[in-house]
Scaffold this motif. Structure first.
Motif, mmCIF file in Angstrom:
data_model
loop_
_atom_site.group_PDB
_atom_site.id
_atom_site.type_symbol
_atom_site.label_atom_id
_atom_site.label_comp_id
_atom_site.label_asym_id
_atom_site.label_seq_id
_atom_site.Cartn_x
_atom_site.Cartn_y
_atom_site.Cartn_z
ATOM 1 N N ILE A 259 -3.584 0.353 2.772
ATOM 2 C CA ILE A 259 -3.177 0.986 4.031
ATOM 3 C C ILE A 259 -4.373 1.084 4.973
ATOM 4 O O ILE A 259 -4.264 0.830 6.173
ATOM 5 C CB ILE A 259 -2.550 2.364 3.760
ATOM 6 N N TRP A 260 -5.533 1.452 4.445
ATOM 7 C CA TRP A 260 -6.755 1.567 5.244
ATOM 8 C C TRP A 260 -7.135 0.232 5.880
ATOM 9 O O TRP A 260 -7.606 0.171 7.003
ATOM 10 C CB TRP A 260 -7.891 2.060 4.348
ATOM 11 N N TYR A 261 -6.896 -0.857 5.131
ATOM 12 C CA TYR A 261 -7.233 -2.192 5.611
ATOM 13 C C TYR A 261 -6.252 -2.670 6.693
ATOM 14 O O TYR A 261 -6.652 -3.341 7.640
ATOM 15 C CB TYR A 261 -7.231 -3.158 4.429
ATOM 16 N N CYS B 233 -3.155 4.855 -6.818
ATOM 17 C CA CYS B 233 -3.126 5.548 -5.524
ATOM 18 C C CYS B 233 -4.288 5.083 -4.642
ATOM 19 O O CYS B 233 -4.094 4.831 -3.449
ATOM 20 C CB CYS B 233 -3.184 7.047 -5.732
ATOM 21 N N LEU B 234 -5.479 4.950 -5.213
ATOM 22 C CA LEU B 234 -6.630 4.481 -4.439
ATOM 23 C C LEU B 234 -6.446 3.035 -3.963
ATOM 24 O O LEU B 234 -6.843 2.695 -2.850
ATOM 25 C CB LEU B 234 -7.914 4.600 -5.257
ATOM 26 N N GLY C 279 0.815 -1.213 0.000
ATOM 27 C CA GLY C 279 0.000 0.000 0.000
ATOM 28 C C GLY C 279 0.843 1.254 0.000
ATOM 29 O O GLY C 279 0.572 2.207 -0.739
ATOM 30 N N ILE C 280 1.882 1.268 0.806
ATOM 31 C CA ILE C 280 2.768 2.438 0.871
ATOM 32 C C ILE C 280 3.482 2.632 -0.463
ATOM 33 O O ILE C 280 3.573 3.757 -0.970
ATOM 34 C CB ILE C 280 3.758 2.294 2.036
ATOM 35 N N VAL C 281 3.977 1.551 -1.052
ATOM 36 C CA VAL C 281 4.670 1.643 -2.341
ATOM 37 C C VAL C 281 3.731 2.144 -3.429
ATOM 38 O O VAL C 281 4.108 2.994 -4.252
ATOM 39 C CB VAL C 281 5.291 0.280 -2.712
ATOM 40 N N CYS C 282 2.505 1.657 -3.461
ATOM 41 C CA CYS C 282 1.549 2.106 -4.483
ATOM 42 C C CYS C 282 1.251 3.596 -4.368
ATOM 43 O O CYS C 282 1.210 4.302 -5.383
ATOM 44 C CB CYS C 282 0.249 1.309 -4.372
#
Length: 148
Positions: free
Chosen positions: A54-56, A47-48, A15-18
């Protein structure tokens, strides 16, 4: 560190890399030649996707880092799907209706809803991510398999 914890950290890092990659690519393509709508749309989707990962994973981060886990004990049934890739084992608690899935295979000899076991599943406090499990014989309470 077991596979489930590594999988958790891989989701968080992905998530951070995306998110970082989509922002960097946006500024890099915008300065050179301008950005087309289709590329901009793909970068927004990337990005989404990163924000979703990250949200998960973020709510469970404090539990994983501090090793603050909960152990759920009780009667369960074990199901193993030989056709899935990767191979997973599913533990279903009869009384509570909870189910947990692990990237592992326990050699128990018998699977399915007709063969009960006593299971101890270690999860994060919010029950979002499985950490490990132990399977015991119902009658003798002898440890049959441990994924720790």
């Amino acid at each position: 560190m077991n596979e489930e914890v590594i999988f958790y950290y891989a989701l968080l890092a992905g998530g951070i890399v995306c998110v970082v990659l989509s922002v960097l690519l946006y500024f890099w393509f915008r300065e050179d030649t301008g950005i087309e709508f289709s590329l901009f749309f793909r970068l927004v989707l990337l990005c989404l996707f990163g924000v979703g990962l990250i949200w998960y994973t973020a709510p469970s981060l404090k539990y994983v880092v501090s090793h603050d886990y909960a152990t759920i004990k009780g009667m369960c049934t074990v199901e193993y799907d030989d056709q899935s890739s990767p191979r997973t084992i599913d533990l279903y608690y009869d009384e509570t209706g909870d189910s947990f899935s692990f990237l592992d295979r326990a050699d128990l000899g018998a699977y399915g809803p007709d063969v009960p076991y006593t299971c101890h599943v270690t999860t994060t406090k919010d029950h979002e991510f499985e950490i490990s499990y132990r399977i015991y014989d119902v009658k003798t309470d002898r440890l049959l398999y441990s994924a720790e």
